[in-house]
Design a protein around this motif. Structure first.
Motif, PDB file in Angstrom:
ATOM      1  N   PRO A 141      51.358 -11.330  56.441  1.00 53.42           N
ATOM      2  CA  PRO A 141      52.067 -11.951  55.315  1.00 53.42           C
ATOM      3  C   PRO A 141      52.786 -13.252  55.647  1.00 53.42           C
ATOM      4  CG  PRO A 141      52.471  -9.589  55.354  1.00 53.42           C
ATOM      5  CD  PRO A 141      51.745  -9.916  56.618  1.00 53.42           C
ATOM      6  N   LEU A 142      53.350 -13.369  56.839  1.00 51.93           N
ATOM      7  CA  LEU A 142      54.043 -14.583  57.271  1.00 51.93           C
ATOM      8  C   LEU A 142      53.345 -15.160  58.503  1.00 51.93           C
ATOM      9  CD1 LEU A 142      57.769 -13.353  57.021  1.00 51.93           C
ATOM     10  CD2 LEU A 142      56.537 -14.786  55.377  1.00 51.93           C
ATOM     11  N   PRO A 143      53.598 -16.430  58.819  1.00 50.14           N
ATOM     12  CA  PRO A 143      52.944 -17.036  59.990  1.00 50.14           C
ATOM     13  C   PRO A 143      53.606 -16.681  61.312  1.00 50.14           C
ATOM     14  CG  PRO A 143      54.297 -18.665  58.862  1.00 50.14           C
ATOM     15  CD  PRO A 143      54.331 -17.431  58.004  1.00 50.14           C
ATOM     16  N   SER A 144      54.444 -15.642  61.351  1.00 51.85           N
ATOM     17  CA  SER A 144      55.242 -15.352  62.537  1.00 51.85           C
ATOM     18  C   SER A 144      54.425 -14.892  63.735  1.00 51.85           C
ATOM     19  CB  SER A 144      56.309 -14.303  62.196  1.00 51.85           C
ATOM     20  OG  SER A 144      55.764 -13.228  61.469  1.00 51.85           O
ATOM     21  N   ALA A 145      53.199 -14.396  63.527  1.00 51.80           N
ATOM     22  CA  ALA A 145      52.354 -14.014  64.668  1.00 51.80           C
ATOM     23  C   ALA A 145      51.705 -15.232  65.316  1.00 51.80           C
ATOM     24  CB  ALA A 145      51.279 -13.032  64.218  1.00 51.80           C
ATOM     25  N   GLY A 146      51.764 -16.373  64.663  1.00 52.91           N
ATOM     26  CA  GLY A 146      51.094 -17.570  65.155  1.00 52.91           C
ATOM     27  C   GLY A 146      51.443 -17.955  66.579  1.00 52.91           C
ATOM     28  N   PRO A 147      52.746 -18.070  66.938  1.00 52.14           N
ATOM     29  CA  PRO A 147      53.081 -18.467  68.311  1.00 52.14           C
ATOM     30  C   PRO A 147      52.552 -17.505  69.369  1.00 52.14           C
ATOM     31  CG  PRO A 147      54.979 -18.754  66.858  1.00 52.14           C
ATOM     32  CD  PRO A 147      53.934 -18.040  66.059  1.00 52.14           C
ATOM     33  N   VAL A 148      52.551 -16.200  69.073  1.00 52.85           N
ATOM     34  CA  VAL A 148      52.038 -15.211  70.026  1.00 52.85           C
ATOM     35  C   VAL A 148      50.544 -15.422  70.245  1.00 52.85           C
ATOM     36  CG1 VAL A 148      51.604 -12.749  70.368  1.00 52.85           C
ATOM     37  CG2 VAL A 148      53.809 -13.521  69.482  1.00 52.85           C
ATOM     38  N   LEU A 149      49.809 -15.635  69.171  1.00 54.50           N
ATOM     39  CA  LEU A 149      48.364 -15.832  69.286  1.00 54.50           C
ATOM     40  C   LEU A 149      48.035 -17.195  69.881  1.00 54.50           C
ATOM     41  CD1 LEU A 149      47.359 -14.300  65.835  1.00 54.50           C
ATOM     42  CD2 LEU A 149      47.125 -13.243  68.091  1.00 54.50           C
ATOM     43  N   GLN A 150      48.768 -18.218  69.476  1.00 52.00           N
ATOM     44  CA  GLN A 150      48.497 -19.569  69.968  1.00 52.00           C
ATOM     45  C   GLN A 150      48.702 -19.654  71.475  1.00 52.00           C
ATOM     46  OE1 GLN A 150      47.773 -22.572  67.607  1.00 52.00           O
ATOM     47  NE2 GLN A 150      46.731 -22.715  69.580  1.00 52.00           N
ATOM     48  N   ALA A 151      49.629 -18.874  72.012  1.00 49.28           N
ATOM     49  CA  ALA A 151      49.893 -18.890  73.453  1.00 49.28           C
ATOM     50  C   ALA A 151      48.729 -18.337  74.254  1.00 49.28           C
ATOM     51  CB  ALA A 151      51.157 -18.087  73.759  1.00 49.28           C
ATOM     52  N   ARG A 152      47.805 -17.643  73.583  1.00 47.60           N
ATOM     53  CA  ARG A 152      46.694 -16.999  74.289  1.00 47.60           C
ATOM     54  C   ARG A 152      45.338 -17.521  73.846  1.00 47.60           C
ATOM     55  NH1 ARG A 152      51.002 -13.770  73.754  1.00 47.60           N
ATOM     56  NH2 ARG A 152      51.530 -12.417  75.520  1.00 47.60           N
ATOM     57  N   ALA A 153      45.327 -18.543  73.010  1.00 46.99           N
ATOM     58  CA  ALA A 153      44.058 -19.041  72.484  1.00 46.99           C
ATOM     59  C   ALA A 153      44.061 -20.560  72.426  1.00 46.99           C
ATOM     60  CB  ALA A 153      43.812 -18.475  71.088  1.00 46.99           C
ATOM     61  N   GLY A 154      42.900 -21.138  72.629  1.00 41.30           N
ATOM     62  CA  GLY A 154      42.774 -22.580  72.522  1.00 41.30           C
ATOM     63  C   GLY A 154      42.901 -23.061  71.088  1.00 41.30           C
ATOM     64  N   ASN A 155      42.338 -22.297  70.156  1.00 42.77           N
ATOM     65  CA  ASN A 155      42.383 -22.659  68.736  1.00 42.77           C
ATOM     66  C   ASN A 155      42.768 -21.436  67.923  1.00 42.77           C
ATOM     67  OD1 ASN A 155      41.093 -25.502  68.680  1.00 42.77           O
ATOM     68  ND2 ASN A 155      39.662 -24.298  69.917  1.00 42.77           N
ATOM     69  N   LEU A 156      43.584 -21.645  66.880  1.00 43.31           N
ATOM     70  CA  LEU A 156      44.036 -20.549  66.036  1.00 43.31           C
ATOM     71  C   LEU A 156      43.780 -20.882  64.570  1.00 43.31           C
ATOM     72  CD1 LEU A 156      45.522 -17.865  65.521  1.00 43.31           C
ATOM     73  CD2 LEU A 156      47.662 -19.177  65.492  1.00 43.31           C
ATOM     74  N   LEU A 157      43.127 -19.958  63.886  1.00 39.44           N
ATOM     75  CA  LEU A 157      42.906 -20.052  62.443  1.00 39.44           C
ATOM     76  C   LEU A 157      43.783 -19.001  61.771  1.00 39.44           C
ATOM     77  CD1 LEU A 157      41.141 -20.898  59.893  1.00 39.44           C
ATOM     78  CD2 LEU A 157      39.737 -18.914  60.480  1.00 39.44           C
ATOM     79  N   ARG A 158      44.578 -19.415  60.790  1.00 42.04           N
ATOM     80  CA  ARG A 158      45.349 -18.442  60.015  1.00 42.04           C
ATOM     81  C   ARG A 158      44.754 -18.324  58.625  1.00 42.04           C
ATOM     82  NH1 ARG A 158      50.295 -18.234  56.641  1.00 42.04           N
ATOM     83  NH2 ARG A 158      50.752 -16.010  56.526  1.00 42.04           N
ATOM     84  N   MET A 159      44.321 -17.101  58.266  1.00 38.63           N
ATOM     85  CA  MET A 159      43.825 -16.830  56.922  1.00 38.63           C
ATOM     86  C   MET A 159      44.868 -16.026  56.168  1.00 38.63           C
ATOM     87  SD  MET A 159      40.760 -14.458  55.435  1.00 38.63           S
ATOM     88  CE  MET A 159      41.979 -13.202  54.966  1.00 38.63           C
ATOM     89  N   ALA A 160      45.410 -16.596  55.106  1.00 45.29           N
ATOM     90  CA  ALA A 160      46.366 -15.891  54.260  1.00 45.29           C
ATOM     91  C   ALA A 160      45.639 -15.334  53.041  1.00 45.29           C
ATOM     92  CB  ALA A 160      47.481 -16.835  53.824  1.00 45.29           C
ATOM     93  N   GLU A 161      46.221 -14.306  52.440  1.00 39.08           N
ATOM     94  CA  GLU A 161      45.613 -13.719  51.243  1.00 39.08           C
ATOM     95  C   GLU A 161      46.080 -14.413  49.970  1.00 39.08           C
ATOM     96  OE1 GLU A 161      43.840  -9.789  51.193  1.00 39.08           O
ATOM     97  OE2 GLU A 161      45.782  -9.159  52.019  1.00 39.08           O
ATOM     98  N   VAL A 162      47.148 -15.190  50.060  1.00 38.03           N
ATOM     99  CA  VAL A 162      47.625 -15.977  48.923  1.00 38.03           C
ATOM    100  C   VAL A 162      47.906 -17.388  49.426  1.00 38.03           C
ATOM    101  CG1 VAL A 162      48.599 -13.975  47.737  1.00 38.03           C
ATOM    102  CG2 VAL A 162      50.042 -15.280  49.300  1.00 38.03           C
ATOM    103  N   ARG A 163      48.027 -18.325  48.507  1.00 40.52           N
ATOM    104  CA  ARG A 163      48.214 -19.725  48.897  1.00 40.52           C
ATOM    105  C   ARG A 163      49.478 -19.885  49.721  1.00 40.52           C
ATOM    106  NH1 ARG A 163      45.278 -23.596  47.573  1.00 40.52           N
ATOM    107  NH2 ARG A 163      44.332 -22.387  45.877  1.00 40.52           N
TER     108      ARG A 163
END
Length: 294
Positions: A55-77
Motif C-alpha cells: 500500500p505504501l512505498p515504505s518497502a522500497g529502501p529495503v528492496l533497493q538496497a538489494r537490487a540494481g533496479n526496482l519497479l513499484r507497482m501500486a494498485e491505485v494511482r
C-alpha cells in the motif's frame, strides 16, 4: 475459476481514498522491518526487483538496497509508483524479475493461486518471491463479536469480516504455482484498543472496511454495533480493560526453479543411518522398544 469473494473495484476505491487521507502504517512498518531481516539472510544481490501492491512505498529502501533496479507497482494511482496494475492481472513480462515482494496486499485478491502463478512466471530461474498477508486468525475477536450480536438481535447474520487464507493451505498453493523450496511461517500480532470502535476506525483508515461481494447492502444497525462492542469488551478485554485485536501475519517465500538448487533426496538413497548419527539402537518398524516383537 475461483469464486469472487471480494469486490475488487470497491476495494481499490477505498484504498485510494485512505491513501489520500493518511494510511496508518503501524502493521506495515513492522512488516517492512521483518522483510529487511529476512532478506538479510539471502547472500546475493538481485538485478531487478519489484514491489507488487504494497500500500505504501515504505518497502522500497529495503528492496533497493538489494537490487540494481526496482519497479513499484501500486494498485491505485500513486506518484511513487512506476506502474498502476492489478495483482490478479500483473503487467509483467515472463522472466523479467529476480526478486518479487508484496506486503499486506495479497489477502484481498480473489484468485490467489492464479496470482502466485503469474508471479512465478515473471521470475527468472532462481528468482525469489517473498510476501506477507493476513492469515485466517486475523480479527477473530471482531468476527466473533459481530456474528454473536447480529444473531442475537436479528436472528441471522451477514458476512462482516473477510475470510483470510489458512496458514496450512498456503504452502500447498506455493507448490501448485511451481515454486521450489517453499517456506511458510506466521506470527500473531496483538494490537490493543480502548474500545471496538477504535479498531473499526483503523480498519477503515487502511481500506479494510467490508468489501465482500456477498456483504449486506443495508447498514449495520446501531443496536447491533453497540451489542457487538459490549460482547467484545466482555470476551476479549485484558485486566486493564483494553481490548485485544489479533492480526495473523503469514510470510511466504519460494524460488523459481533452477538446476543449481538443492533437491530432496530420493527415498532410500541415504548413505548413513539416523540411528548411527544419534548414537542409539535402531528399532525396526515391526519392533517395540526393548527388543520385543508385537
Amino acid at each position: 475459476m475461483s469464486s469472487v469473494v471480494f469486490n475488487r473495484a470497491l476495494y481499490r476505491r477505498r484504498l485510494s481514498a485512505t491513501l489520500a487521507a493518511g494510511y496508518p502504517d503501524f502493521l506495515l512498518a513492522r512488516c517492512v522491518a521483518d522483510l529487511d531481516e529476512r532478506l538479510s539472510a539471502v547472500l546475493r544481490r538481485f538485478e531487478r526487483a519489484a514491489d507488487l501492491g504494497t500500500p505504501l512505498p515504505s518497502a522500497g529502501p529495503v528492496l533497493q538496497a538489494r537490487a540494481g533496479n526496482l519497479l513499484r507497482m501500486a494498485e491505485v494511482r500513486d506518484s511513487s509508483a512506476a506502474v498502476v496494475g492489478d495483482l490478479e492481472a500483473l503487467p509483467l513480462a515472463a522472466e523479467s524479475l529476480d526478486l518479487a515482494a508484496s506486503l499486506l496486499a495479497l489477502h484481498a485478491v480473489n484468485d490467489l493461486p492464479g496470482t502466485l502463478i503469474q508471479i512465478k512466471r515473471a521470475l527468472r530461474p532462481d528468482g525469489l518471491f517473498i510476501a506477507c498477508l493476513l492469515g485466517g486468525q486475523s480479527l477473530t475477536e471482531l468476527r466473533q463479536s459481530l456474528l454473536a450480536a447480529e444473531v442475537e438481535l436479528t436472528g441471522g447474520a451477514s458476512p462482516r469480516v473477510a475470510p483470510f487464507a489458512d496458514l496450512r493451505d498456503l504452502g500447498g498453493l506455493l507448490q501448485r504455482a511451481g515454486f521450489a523450496l517453499p517456506v511458510i511461517d506466521g506470527e500473531s500480532v496483538t494490537v490493543r484498543y480502548g474500545d471496538m470502535f477504535g479498531l473499526l476506525r483503523d480498519l477503515r483508515a487502511m481500506g479494510w472496511a467490508n468489501a465482500l461481494t456477498e456483504r449486506s447492502r443495508k447498514p449495520l444497525r446501531r443496536s447491533v454495533l453497540l451489542r457487538a462492542a459490549e460482547l467484545y469488551a466482555e470476551r476479549f478485554a485484558d485486566p486493564d480493560g483494553r481490548l485485544r485485536a489479533t492480526f495473523e501475519i503469514v510470510w511466504l517465500s519460494g524460488w523459481a526453479p533452477h538446476e543449481s538448487q538443492q533437491k530432496p533426496l530420493r527415498p532410500g538413497s541415504a548413505k548413513a543411518r539416523l540411528a548411527d548419527a544419534l548414537g542409539v539402537p535402531e528399532i525396526g518398524t515391526g519392533d517395540r522398544a526393548g527388543g520385543e516383537k508385537p
